[in-house]
Write a protein that holds these residues in place. Structure first.
Motif, PDB file in Angstrom:
ATOM      1  N   VAL A  93       0.837  -1.207   0.000  1.00 56.39           N
ATOM      2  CA  VAL A  93       0.000   0.000   0.000  1.00 56.39           C
ATOM      3  C   VAL A  93       0.873   1.260   0.000  1.00 56.39           C
ATOM      4  CG1 VAL A  93      -1.669   1.352   1.330  1.00 56.39           C
ATOM      5  CG2 VAL A  93      -1.938  -1.131   1.141  1.00 56.39           C
ATOM      6  N   ILE A  94       1.882   1.288   0.886  1.00 57.61           N
ATOM      7  CA  ILE A  94       2.740   2.474   0.985  1.00 57.61           C
ATOM      8  C   ILE A  94       3.535   2.674  -0.306  1.00 57.61           C
ATOM      9  CG2 ILE A  94       4.704   3.499   2.203  1.00 57.61           C
ATOM     10  CD1 ILE A  94       3.762   2.135   4.734  1.00 57.61           C
ATOM     11  N   ALA A  95       4.077   1.581  -0.848  1.00 55.45           N
ATOM     12  CA  ALA A  95       4.864   1.674  -2.087  1.00 55.45           C
ATOM     13  C   ALA A  95       4.020   2.260  -3.224  1.00 55.45           C
ATOM     14  CB  ALA A  95       5.395   0.302  -2.473  1.00 55.45           C
ATOM     15  N   SER A  96       2.773   1.813  -3.324  1.00 56.70           N
ATOM     16  CA  SER A  96       1.879   2.335  -4.357  1.00 56.70           C
ATOM     17  C   SER A  96       1.543   3.797  -4.098  1.00 56.70           C
ATOM     18  CB  SER A  96       0.594   1.500  -4.387  1.00 56.70           C
ATOM     19  OG  SER A  96      -0.319   2.008  -5.334  1.00 56.70           O
ATOM     20  N   LEU A 100       6.508   4.273  -5.602  1.00 59.59           N
ATOM     21  CA  LEU A 100       7.763   3.522  -5.668  1.00 59.59           C
ATOM     22  C   LEU A 100       7.627   2.355  -6.635  1.00 59.59           C
ATOM     23  CD1 LEU A 100      10.639   3.006  -4.519  1.00 59.59           C
ATOM     24  CD2 LEU A 100       9.570   1.645  -2.722  1.00 59.59           C
ATOM     25  N   ASP A 101       8.697   2.043  -7.350  1.00 63.30           N
ATOM     26  CA  ASP A 101       8.718   0.897  -8.257  1.00 63.30           C
ATOM     27  C   ASP A 101       8.237  -0.350  -7.514  1.00 63.30           C
ATOM     28  OD1 ASP A 101      10.867  -1.555  -8.963  1.00 63.30           O
ATOM     29  OD2 ASP A 101       9.795  -0.688 -10.664  1.00 63.30           O
ATOM     30  N   LYS A 102       7.295  -1.086  -8.107  1.00 65.90           N
ATOM     31  CA  LYS A 102       6.651  -2.213  -7.432  1.00 65.90           C
ATOM     32  C   LYS A 102       7.645  -3.287  -6.979  1.00 65.90           C
ATOM     33  CE  LYS A 102       2.059  -1.825  -9.529  1.00 65.90           C
ATOM     34  NZ  LYS A 102       1.015  -2.524 -10.343  1.00 65.90           N
ATOM     35  N   LYS A 103       8.569  -3.648  -7.861  1.00 70.32           N
ATOM     36  CA  LYS A 103       9.504  -4.720  -7.521  1.00 70.32           C
ATOM     37  C   LYS A 103      10.472  -4.285  -6.409  1.00 70.32           C
ATOM     38  CE  LYS A 103       9.351  -7.312 -11.849  1.00 70.32           C
ATOM     39  NZ  LYS A 103      10.124  -7.891 -12.962  1.00 70.32           N
ATOM     40  N   THR A 104      10.952  -3.043  -6.483  1.00 70.33           N
ATOM     41  CA  THR A 104      11.838  -2.542  -5.434  1.00 70.33           C
ATOM     42  C   THR A 104      11.106  -2.518  -4.098  1.00 70.33           C
ATOM     43  OG1 THR A 104      13.026  -1.143  -7.025  1.00 70.33           O
ATOM     44  CG2 THR A 104      13.278  -0.608  -4.692  1.00 70.33           C
ATOM     45  N   GLY A 105       9.865  -2.038  -4.120  1.00 64.50           N
ATOM     46  CA  GLY A 105       9.067  -1.988  -2.898  1.00 64.50           C
ATOM     47  C   GLY A 105       8.816  -3.373  -2.328  1.00 64.50           C
ATOM     48  N   HIS A 106       8.542  -4.336  -3.207  1.00 65.95           N
ATOM     49  CA  HIS A 106       8.274  -5.702  -2.747  1.00 65.95           C
ATOM     50  C   HIS A 106       9.528  -6.337  -2.153  1.00 65.95           C
ATOM     51  CE1 HIS A 106       6.014  -9.423  -2.518  1.00 65.95           C
ATOM     52  NE2 HIS A 106       7.024 -10.060  -3.085  1.00 65.95           N
ATOM     53  N   LEU A 107      10.684  -6.062  -2.743  1.00 63.13           N
ATOM     54  CA  LEU A 107      11.934  -6.609  -2.217  1.00 63.13           C
ATOM     55  C   LEU A 107      12.227  -6.046  -0.830  1.00 63.13           C
ATOM     56  CD1 LEU A 107      14.256  -6.510  -5.372  1.00 63.13           C
ATOM     57  CD2 LEU A 107      13.279  -8.535  -4.278  1.00 63.13           C
ATOM     58  N   ILE A 108      12.069  -4.743  -0.653  1.00 64.65           N
ATOM     59  CA  ILE A 108      12.315  -4.116   0.654  1.00 64.65           C
ATOM     60  C   ILE A 108      11.318  -4.642   1.681  1.00 64.65           C
ATOM     61  CG2 ILE A 108      12.317  -1.944   1.935  1.00 64.65           C
ATOM     62  CD1 ILE A 108      13.272  -0.562  -0.618  1.00 64.65           C
ATOM     63  N   ALA A 109      10.051  -4.761   1.277  1.00 61.48           N
ATOM     64  CA  ALA A 109       9.022  -5.272   2.187  1.00 61.48           C
ATOM     65  C   ALA A 109       9.305  -6.718   2.581  1.00 61.48           C
ATOM     66  CB  ALA A 109       7.646  -5.157   1.535  1.00 61.48           C
ATOM     67  N   PHE A 285      14.666   4.440   0.224  1.00 62.34           N
ATOM     68  CA  PHE A 285      15.171   4.513   1.598  1.00 62.34           C
ATOM     69  C   PHE A 285      14.084   5.009   2.555  1.00 62.34           C
ATOM     70  CE2 PHE A 285      17.475   6.623   5.100  1.00 62.34           C
ATOM     71  CZ  PHE A 285      18.204   5.526   5.558  1.00 62.34           C
ATOM     72  N   LEU A 286      13.348   6.032   2.142  1.00 61.34           N
ATOM     73  CA  LEU A 286      12.266   6.550   2.985  1.00 61.34           C
ATOM     74  C   LEU A 286      11.193   5.487   3.191  1.00 61.34           C
ATOM     75  CD1 LEU A 286      11.851  10.160   1.516  1.00 61.34           C
ATOM     76  CD2 LEU A 286      12.921   9.506   3.676  1.00 61.34           C
ATOM     77  N   PHE A 287      10.943   4.703   2.149  1.00 63.98           N
ATOM     78  CA  PHE A 287       9.978   3.605   2.248  1.00 63.98           C
ATOM     79  C   PHE A 287      10.448   2.563   3.254  1.00 63.98           C
ATOM     80  CE2 PHE A 287       8.960  -0.730   0.698  1.00 63.98           C
ATOM     81  CZ  PHE A 287       7.590  -0.721   0.895  1.00 63.98           C
ATOM     82  N   GLY A 288      11.739   2.191   3.160  1.00 62.93           N
ATOM     83  CA  GLY A 288      12.306   1.208   4.076  1.00 62.93           C
ATOM     84  C   GLY A 288      12.266   1.673   5.519  1.00 62.93           C
ATOM     85  N   VAL A 289      12.598   2.936   5.746  1.00 63.94           N
ATOM     86  CA  VAL A 289      12.587   3.498   7.095  1.00 63.94           C
ATOM     87  C   VAL A 289      11.167   3.510   7.666  1.00 63.94           C
ATOM     88  CG1 VAL A 289      12.949   5.597   8.455  1.00 63.94           C
ATOM     89  CG2 VAL A 289      14.649   4.903   6.761  1.00 63.94           C
ATOM     90  N   THR A 290      10.204   3.946   6.849  1.00 59.65           N
ATOM     91  CA  THR A 290       8.806   4.012   7.290  1.00 59.65           C
ATOM     92  C   THR A 290       8.276   2.638   7.669  1.00 59.65           C
ATOM     93  OG1 THR A 290       8.388   5.910   5.838  1.00 59.65           O
ATOM     94  CG2 THR A 290       6.466   4.697   6.630  1.00 59.65           C
ATOM     95  N   LEU A 291       8.542   1.660   6.812  1.00 57.35           N
ATOM     96  CA  LEU A 291       8.071   0.295   7.059  1.00 57.35           C
ATOM     97  C   LEU A 291       8.729  -0.286   8.303  1.00 57.35           C
ATOM     98  CD1 LEU A 291       6.084  -1.515   5.570  1.00 57.35           C
ATOM     99  CD2 LEU A 291       8.004  -2.543   4.362  1.00 57.35           C
ATOM    100  N   TRP A 292      10.022  -0.001   8.464  1.00 59.27           N
ATOM    101  CA  TRP A 292      10.769  -0.508   9.612  1.00 59.27           C
ATOM    102  C   TRP A 292      10.253   0.088  10.908  1.00 59.27           C
ATOM    103  CZ3 TRP A 292      15.571   1.787  12.005  1.00 59.27           C
ATOM    104  CH2 TRP A 292      16.166   0.896  12.909  1.00 59.27           C
ATOM    105  N   ILE A 293       9.978   1.378  10.924  1.00 60.71           N
ATOM    106  CA  ILE A 293       9.452   2.039  12.121  1.00 60.71           C
ATOM    107  C   ILE A 293       8.079   1.482  12.483  1.00 60.71           C
ATOM    108  CG2 ILE A 293       8.570   4.235  13.041  1.00 60.71           C
ATOM    109  CD1 ILE A 293      10.816   5.648  11.529  1.00 60.71           C
ATOM    110  N   LEU A 294       7.261   1.260  11.476  1.00 58.60           N
ATOM    111  CA  LEU A 294       5.917   0.722  11.715  1.00 58.60           C
ATOM    112  C   LEU A 294       5.968  -0.656  12.363  1.00 58.60           C
ATOM    113  CD1 LEU A 294       3.931   1.764   8.495  1.00 58.60           C
ATOM    114  CD2 LEU A 294       3.489   2.487  10.836  1.00 58.60           C
ATOM    115  N   ILE A 295       6.781  -1.562  11.792  1.00 59.81           N
ATOM    116  CA  ILE A 295       6.834  -2.916  12.334  1.00 59.81           C
ATOM    117  C   ILE A 295       7.511  -2.936  13.699  1.00 59.81           C
ATOM    118  CG2 ILE A 295       9.011  -3.559  11.211  1.00 59.81           C
ATOM    119  CD1 ILE A 295       7.917  -6.370  10.906  1.00 59.81           C
TER     120      ILE A 295
END
Length: 308
Positions: A93-96, A100-109, A285-295
């Motif tokens: 949801v956040i990547a969309s 953010l590129d779908k594959k990059t977002g899925h890999l980080i997630a 990077f911002l996506f990774g940080v946001t997801l990491w903080i949430l979890i």
């Protein structure tokens, strides 16, 4: 002149075969090699990397004690499933939302949900990810791993978390197993035991996530690409359980596979350029940080309100 340039590439590769270079260093070294134009022409880096990644993941299966992992999964199946599925869904949801590129977002997630670099390495071939997508995802995870290694024990002591609670939190919220072990060992022996066992149990989820990922990212003109190396990964885990007498050989294969993964990261780094990173921008990077903080925050809140 060309021979000298090629020499730097091969020296870097040799260094990555030794224990002197770890995963983050290998990725950076590969990036420097390509930045200075030292990657030899005519070498199919991408093709070699994908094959070596698959072999590495299979070998890592020999390092997962099946009974121990299944036991821990059985006790914490609800928490494990919720955090993995929740991270992947929220990540999508956040990547969309941020474009953010779908594959990059899925890999980080995937790396955030399961076990960092190993999960990214396993999922990448299943979704046919490009080198730059893999490199950006790995780079993001490695940076956050380094921060977590020092930050988590500080937070744990500040909140006076008990050993088991901290070990569980570390296993859920820190990406790579190496950083989980590092943070937990700094906190205490019991925390280390809990964190390591639970993290190994989470690693088993690489299997279904890789298959689901292959289905989600299938091409409309092609059939689903089955990541067969994941099946061999399962076979490797089963072999260690059925024939425990070969534990010395399994350990050796596991160590060699970890080093092969370092070589993979070097080769992936060789496929990343400054221009490609600029094209990616700060979003990954911002996506990774946001997801990491949430979890991290949600899992800690749950553990504080539901003592183990």
């Amino acid at each position: 002149m060309m021979k000298i340039k090629n020499l730097f590439f091969w020296l870097g590769l040799i260094l990555c075969v030794t224990p002197a270079i770890n995963s983050p260093m290998a990725l950076i070294l590969g990036f420097l090699i390509t930045s200075f134009g030292l990657v030899p022409q005519g070498i199919a880096v991408t093709k070699i990397t994908k094959k070596l990644l698959a072999y590495s993941i299979v070998g890592l299966g020999f390092g997962i004690p099946l009974q121990q992992a299944l036991s821990v999964t059985a006790h914490g199946i609800g928490l494990v499933m919720t955090t993995i599925i929740g991270t992947l869904l929220i990540g999508t949801v956040i990547a969309s939302w941020i474009g953010l590129d779908k594959k990059t977002g899925h890999l980080i997630a995937s790396g955030t949900a399961i076990c960092g670099g190993s999960a990214i390495a396993a999922v990448a071939p299943a979704i046919d990810a490009k080198d730059e997508q893999i490199g950006v995802a790995l780079g993001t995870v490695f940076v956050l791993n380094s921060v977590a290694l020092f930050l988590f024990p500080m937070i744990g002591h500040a909140l006076q978390l008990d050993q088991q609670t901290f070990g569980t939190w570390a296993a859920i919220a820190i990406h790579d197993t190496s950083s989980v072990v590092g943070a937990a060992s700094a906190y205490g022996a019991d925390a280390l035991k809990t964190a390591t066992t639970l993290k190994l149990a989470r690693a088993l989820w690489i299997v279904p996530v890789a298959f689901v990922s292959a289905w989600l990212f299938r091409s409309h003109t092609k059939k689903v690409t089955i990541p067969y190396f994941i099946l061999f990964y399962c076979v490797a885990i089963a072999i260690t359980a059925l024939f425990p007498q070969g534990h010395r050989i399994y350990h050796l294969v596991f160590i060699l596979s970890k080093q092969a993964l370092v070589v993979c990261l070097y080769l992936i780094g060789c496929g990343i350029s400054i221009q490609r990173l600029k094209q990616s921008g700060p979003r990954p990077f911002l996506f990774g940080v946001t997801l990491w903080i949430l979890i991290s925050c949600t899992s800690l809140s749950w553990l504080l309100t539901h003592p183990l």
